[in-house]
Design a protein around this motif. Structure first.
Motif, short mmCIF file in Angstrom:
data_model
loop_
_atom_site.label_atom_id
_atom_site.label_comp_id
_atom_site.label_asym_id
_atom_site.label_seq_id
_atom_site.Cartn_x
_atom_site.Cartn_y
_atom_site.Cartn_z
N HIS A 162 -38.76 -26.14 31.48
CA HIS A 162 -38.30 -24.82 31.93
C HIS A 162 -38.41 -23.81 30.80
CE1 HIS A 162 -35.69 -26.66 35.38
NE2 HIS A 162 -36.95 -26.53 35.71
N VAL A 163 -38.95 -22.63 31.11
CA VAL A 163 -39.09 -21.54 30.16
C VAL A 163 -38.04 -20.49 30.47
CG1 VAL A 163 -40.63 -19.69 29.36
CG2 VAL A 163 -41.55 -21.97 29.82
N ILE A 164 -37.33 -20.03 29.44
CA ILE A 164 -36.23 -19.08 29.63
C ILE A 164 -36.41 -17.88 28.71
CG2 ILE A 164 -34.62 -20.87 30.36
CD1 ILE A 164 -33.42 -20.74 27.52
N ALA A 165 -35.67 -16.81 28.99
CA ALA A 165 -35.68 -15.61 28.16
C ALA A 165 -34.53 -15.70 27.16
CB ALA A 165 -35.53 -14.36 29.01
N VAL A 166 -34.85 -15.51 25.87
CA VAL A 166 -33.84 -15.58 24.82
C VAL A 166 -34.02 -14.45 23.83
CG1 VAL A 166 -33.49 -18.09 24.98
CG2 VAL A 166 -35.26 -17.18 23.48
N ALA A 167 -32.94 -14.15 23.11
CA ALA A 167 -32.97 -13.18 22.03
C ALA A 167 -31.82 -13.51 21.09
CB ALA A 167 -32.83 -11.76 22.55
N SER A 168 -31.87 -12.98 19.88
CA SER A 168 -30.78 -13.22 18.93
C SER A 168 -29.61 -12.31 19.27
CB SER A 168 -31.25 -12.94 17.51
OG SER A 168 -31.47 -11.56 17.31
N PRO A 169 -28.37 -12.74 18.99
CA PRO A 169 -27.21 -11.87 19.22
C PRO A 169 -27.32 -10.55 18.46
CG PRO A 169 -26.51 -14.13 18.82
CD PRO A 169 -27.98 -14.09 18.53
N ALA A 170 -27.90 -10.57 17.26
CA ALA A 170 -28.04 -9.34 16.49
C ALA A 170 -28.97 -8.36 17.20
CB ALA A 170 -28.56 -9.65 15.09
N PHE A 171 -30.06 -8.87 17.77
CA PHE A 171 -31.00 -7.99 18.47
C PHE A 171 -30.34 -7.36 19.69
CE2 PHE A 171 -34.12 -7.39 21.88
CZ PHE A 171 -35.01 -6.52 21.26
N MET A 172 -29.50 -8.10 20.39
CA MET A 172 -28.90 -7.60 21.63
C MET A 172 -27.59 -6.85 21.40
SD MET A 172 -30.98 -8.35 24.03
CE MET A 172 -29.89 -7.85 25.38
N SER A 173 -27.15 -6.70 20.14
CA SER A 173 -25.81 -6.17 19.86
C SER A 173 -25.55 -4.79 20.46
CB SER A 173 -25.56 -6.15 18.35
OG SER A 173 -26.51 -5.31 17.71
N ASN A 174 -26.54 -3.90 20.43
CA ASN A 174 -26.34 -2.54 20.95
C ASN A 174 -27.18 -2.26 22.18
OD1 ASN A 174 -24.56 -1.82 18.80
ND2 ASN A 174 -26.35 -1.59 17.46
N LYS A 175 -27.55 -3.34 22.88
CA LYS A 175 -28.44 -3.17 24.03
C LYS A 175 -27.80 -3.71 25.29
CE LYS A 175 -32.55 -3.63 21.08
NZ LYS A 175 -31.78 -3.83 19.83
N ARG A 176 -28.22 -3.14 26.41
CA ARG A 176 -27.72 -3.61 27.71
C ARG A 176 -28.51 -4.84 28.12
NH1 ARG A 176 -27.60 0.65 32.54
NH2 ARG A 176 -26.03 1.51 31.07
N ALA A 177 -27.80 -5.88 28.53
CA ALA A 177 -28.46 -7.12 28.94
C ALA A 177 -29.27 -6.89 30.21
CB ALA A 177 -27.42 -8.21 29.19
N PRO A 178 -30.48 -7.42 30.28
CA PRO A 178 -31.31 -7.26 31.49
C PRO A 178 -30.67 -7.96 32.68
CG PRO A 178 -32.27 -8.90 30.04
CD PRO A 178 -31.14 -8.29 29.28
N ARG A 179 -30.87 -7.40 33.86
CA ARG A 179 -30.31 -7.99 35.08
C ARG A 179 -31.37 -8.67 35.92
NH1 ARG A 179 -26.39 -3.71 37.92
NH2 ARG A 179 -25.88 -5.64 39.06
N SER A 180 -32.65 -8.39 35.64
CA SER A 180 -33.75 -9.03 36.35
C SER A 180 -34.95 -9.10 35.41
CB SER A 180 -34.13 -8.23 37.61
OG SER A 180 -34.87 -7.07 37.26
N PRO A 181 -35.95 -9.93 35.73
CA PRO A 181 -37.15 -10.00 34.87
C PRO A 181 -37.84 -8.66 34.67
CG PRO A 181 -37.09 -11.87 36.35
CD PRO A 181 -35.98 -10.96 36.79
N ALA A 182 -37.70 -7.76 35.64
CA ALA A 182 -38.32 -6.44 35.50
C ALA A 182 -37.69 -5.64 34.37
CB ALA A 182 -38.22 -5.67 36.82
N ASP A 183 -36.41 -5.91 34.07
CA ASP A 183 -35.70 -5.17 33.03
C ASP A 183 -36.17 -5.56 31.63
OD1 ASP A 183 -34.22 -3.92 35.00
OD2 ASP A 183 -32.54 -5.33 34.85
N LEU A 184 -36.89 -6.68 31.51
CA LEU A 184 -37.36 -7.08 30.18
C LEU A 184 -38.33 -6.06 29.59
CD1 LEU A 184 -37.96 -10.92 30.73
CD2 LEU A 184 -36.03 -9.81 29.61
N GLY A 185 -38.95 -5.25 30.46
CA GLY A 185 -39.89 -4.24 29.98
C GLY A 185 -39.23 -3.17 29.13
N GLY A 186 -37.91 -3.05 29.21
CA GLY A 186 -37.19 -2.07 28.41
C GLY A 186 -36.77 -2.58 27.05
#
Length: 307
Positions: A162-186
């Motif tokens: 299984h392949v999943i979407a991941v990021a570091s906590p530091a990278f996501m600290s000031n960003k809104r979490a994506p709600r769908s795969p389409a949101d990854l474009g942001g």
């Protein structure tokens, strides 16, 4: 009556489309394999192969003959293997293949216990993200996902891929979490370029409900190696789509955060590949059984599942 060596030379040459590959598998010279096949053709009075500089291709008669004898040959050799399997202790060089990150994280740690049980076996590892050719390259076994099952090779399923979407906590600290795969474009994406096609790999993710949606990644950095993608994501360069098995430890330690927890890419199965199990040497049988038991004991099939 044809000798077993003539028939075996023909069948293994047909499986690999190469006298040289058959010779490596049977521990003979290519010239000996060629002579055995030529003798078989003379005795039968038909040409079994079309020979060219590109390799071997079965004739129509060769295809019919292969269908008739290959199963019987496996049965005879299986009977011989069954009689002799328990006569010797597993020993010798065991040539193995696996993807680098998966091999280092999940297979190498098993080798201490394996070698304690079988000290006369010498594991010879080849860590590479490309699929190995077990028959042509003389491998005893390999572990991976999404491999083509070539003639003479069987697969034992170990866990889901299984392949999943991941990021570091530091990278996501000031960003809104994506709600769908389409949101990854942001979000800045760490994306994969296929070494074979040279194209950016596109993923389609599946929701727990069964719905599917393309992952819209915005390339921030492009890499051609899955291990490098994991390293870049851990370093905070962006969001990556990676195999859960490759980042399980980082997620458990809190170094990575899984995004879109209800979404994943079903990439098939992680399997253990080896030549026809009726003909396994004791060293390969010992390795196959040991790894299978270890995956069950460690519950890796469930831990590698993103669903």
């Amino acid at each position: 009556m044809e000798t077993l060596s003539n028939l075996e030379s023909f069948v293994r040459s047909a499986e690999s489309a190469s006298f040289s590959a058959a010779a490596r598998r049977l521990a003979l010279t290519p010239a000996a394999i060629s002579r055995n096949v030529a003798q078989l053709e003379r005795n039968l009075g038909v040409r079994l192969f079309q020979r060219s500089t590109r390799g071997l291709k079965l004739t129509e008669e060769g295809e019919r003959f292969l269908a008739s004898v290959s199963g019987g040959l496996d049965m005879i050799q299986g009977a011989i293997a069954d009689v002799t399997a328990n006569m010797g202790v597993p020993h010798g060089v065991l040539k193995l293949g696996a993807a680098p990150r998966f091999g280092r994280s999940h297979v190498l740690p098993l080798m201490t216990d394996f070698l304690a049980l079988y000290p006369s076996v010498l594991p010879d590892w080849n860590f590479d993200n490309r699929q190995v050719d077990l028959i042509a390259d003389g491998f005893d076994a390999s572990i991976g996902g999404g491999f083509d099952l070539s003639p003479g090779v069987v697969a034992r399923k170990l866990a889901p891929a299984h392949v999943i979407a991941v990021a570091s906590p530091a990278f996501m600290s000031n960003k809104r979490a994506p709600r769908s795969p389409a949101d990854l474009g942001g979000l800045a994406g760490v994306v994969m370029r296929s070494p074979e096609t040279r194209r950016i790999r596109l993923w389609t993710m599946r929701h727990a409900s069964g719905a599917e949606m393309p992952a819209q990644q915005h390339p921030h950095i492009v890499l051609n190696d899955p291990d490098a993608i994991c390293s870049a994501v851990i370093a905070g360069m962006g969001v990556g789509l990676v195999a859960l098995s490759d980042v399980l430890a980082e997620i458990e330690r809190g170094e990575l955060t899984r995004l879109l927890p209800d979404w994943c890419v079903d990439a098939g199965q992680i399997s253990l590949y080896f030549p026809s199990q009726k003909l396994l040497p004791s060293k390969t049988r010992a390795f196959v059984d040991f790894v299978t038991a270890a995956f069950e004991t460690q519950n890796l099939s469930k831990r590698f599942s993103a669903q």
